[in-house]
Design a protein around this motif. Structure first.
Motif, short mmCIF file in Angstrom:
data_model
loop_
_atom_site.label_atom_id
_atom_site.label_comp_id
_atom_site.label_asym_id
_atom_site.label_seq_id
_atom_site.Cartn_x
_atom_site.Cartn_y
_atom_site.Cartn_z
N CYS A 35 -17.42 34.23 18.41
CA CYS A 35 -16.24 35.03 18.23
C CYS A 35 -15.00 34.14 18.23
N THR A 70 -12.38 32.98 15.31
CA THR A 70 -10.96 32.93 15.40
C THR A 70 -10.35 31.62 15.17
N TYR A 74 -7.45 30.61 12.14
CA TYR A 74 -6.40 29.95 12.40
C TYR A 74 -6.28 28.64 11.59
N THR A 85 -10.41 39.16 19.67
CA THR A 85 -10.42 38.06 18.93
C THR A 85 -10.41 38.47 17.30
N VAL A 117 -6.73 38.97 16.25
CA VAL A 117 -5.99 37.81 16.20
C VAL A 117 -6.50 37.56 14.55
N ILE A 118 -7.74 37.58 14.21
CA ILE A 118 -7.90 37.13 12.96
C ILE A 118 -7.56 37.97 11.71
N THR A 126 -4.09 37.17 11.37
CA THR A 126 -3.71 35.68 10.50
C THR A 126 -4.04 35.94 8.91
N VAL A 152 -16.95 37.23 9.13
CA VAL A 152 -16.10 37.90 10.16
C VAL A 152 -16.27 39.36 10.01
#
Length: 317
Positions: A111, A115, A119, A209, A212-213, A216, A247
């Protein structure tokens, strides 16, 4: 408080023994899934190593993900395949502890690496001019190390909490590996509280996680939409397509298992198949078949191999 408290030296993995007439079929299916999974991940690592064109941060993270997933499958598949055909499905107390620790640690690492890859794509698309300065070899190493450290740090906390205290008979783990929920339910004291805590930790890591993905990709999408040419937009999206697909599959399958309400029922063994078996099988296929650089590197290796074989044949003749 549960009764019949004792010091257990081993657990019995019930696994797929509840389907006695399908043992051979299950073994063949899982074995046929495991071979391409292992081969695909090893191929990605090998191609990234030998092809200098793939010595970039994106493919470094991909090779690290392949290594992590190879280790991830090794913690489950060999034991699972052996248990399908064996009458003795026992696993030692220490073995169960280690299997759970590595499974959770490598799952968390996967994971984190996904992530990090998100990024990396964010920097490449949104800050292309500063990308070489920001994503240096040192930064790549720090990100990879952080992914492994965070994944196993959480894993050690979870397994320490689960294996703290004693377990009660019967020592039957209703799963094909030492799944944290299945094992914690055998705890003699506060099993419900422990299950809630370790599940909350896993769900928090999973959702954190994933968010966050998603964040982005919100920035990536807003940047791509500002590109005037259709060709430029397609080129930008093509660098993210494989990662985004993996993902969605990875977090989608994991959420089915960890976000499933307790009262909904269902066989936990069957529910675990998508994220422990299907997901590792699909990941290398998506990253290799939908990636032009990987396919070109594979053709180069095949061409060199054919050339060397031809030269050897001519020399022998």
């Amino acid at each position: 408080m549960k009764i019949n408290q004792t010091i257990l030296k081993e657990f019995i993995l019930v696994g797929f023994s509840v389907y006695p007439h399908g043992q051979t079929f299950l073994f063949v299916v899982f074995f046929c899934l495991y071979l391409p999974t292992l081969t695909g991940n090893l191929a990605i690592m090998g191609l990234t190593w030998v092809d200098s064109h793939l010595h970039t941060p994106m493919y470094l993270f991909l090779s690290v993900l392949s290594f992590s997933e190879t280790c991830y499958t090794l913690t489950i598949f060999p034991k699972m395949l052996a248990d399908i055909l064996a009458k003795d499905r026992s696993i030692s107390y220490i073995g169960c502890d280690l299997q759970m620790c590595f499974f959770l640690g490598l799952g968390g690492t996967n994971c984190m690496i996904l992530t990090v890859m998100g990024y990396d794509r964010f920097l490449a698309v949104c800050n292309p001019l500063r990308y070489p300065l920001l994503m240096t070899n040192i930064m790549c190493g720090k990100l990879v190390a952080s992914a492994w450290i965070v994944g196993f740090f959480i894993s050690v906390i979870q397994t320490s909490l689960i294996f703290r205290g004693s377990f009660c008979n019967p020592n039957l783990v209703k799963h094909f590996f030492c799944h944290m929920r299945a094992v914690v339910r055998l705890s003699c004291l506060d099993s419900d509280l422990k299950e809630y805590i370790v599940t909350a930790m896993s769900v928090s890591g999973l959702m954190g996680t994933f968010l966050v993905i998603i964040l982005t990709y919100v920035f990536i999408l807003s940047t791509v939409l500002k590109i005037p040419s259709a060709e430029g937009k397609q080129r930008a999206f093509s660098t993210c397509a494989s990662h985004l697909t993996v993902v969605i599959i990875h977090f989608g399958f994991a959420s089915i298992a960890y976000l499933k309400p307790e009262a909904s029922g269902g066989d936990d063994t069957l529910i675990a198949i998508p994220y422990t078996i299907i997901n590792p099988f699909l990941s290398p296929l998506i990253f290799s078949l939908r990636n032009k650089d990987m396919k070109n590197a594979f053709r180069k290796v095949l061409g060199k191999t054919h050339f060397l074989n031809k030269q050897s044949w001519i020399t022998d003749a």
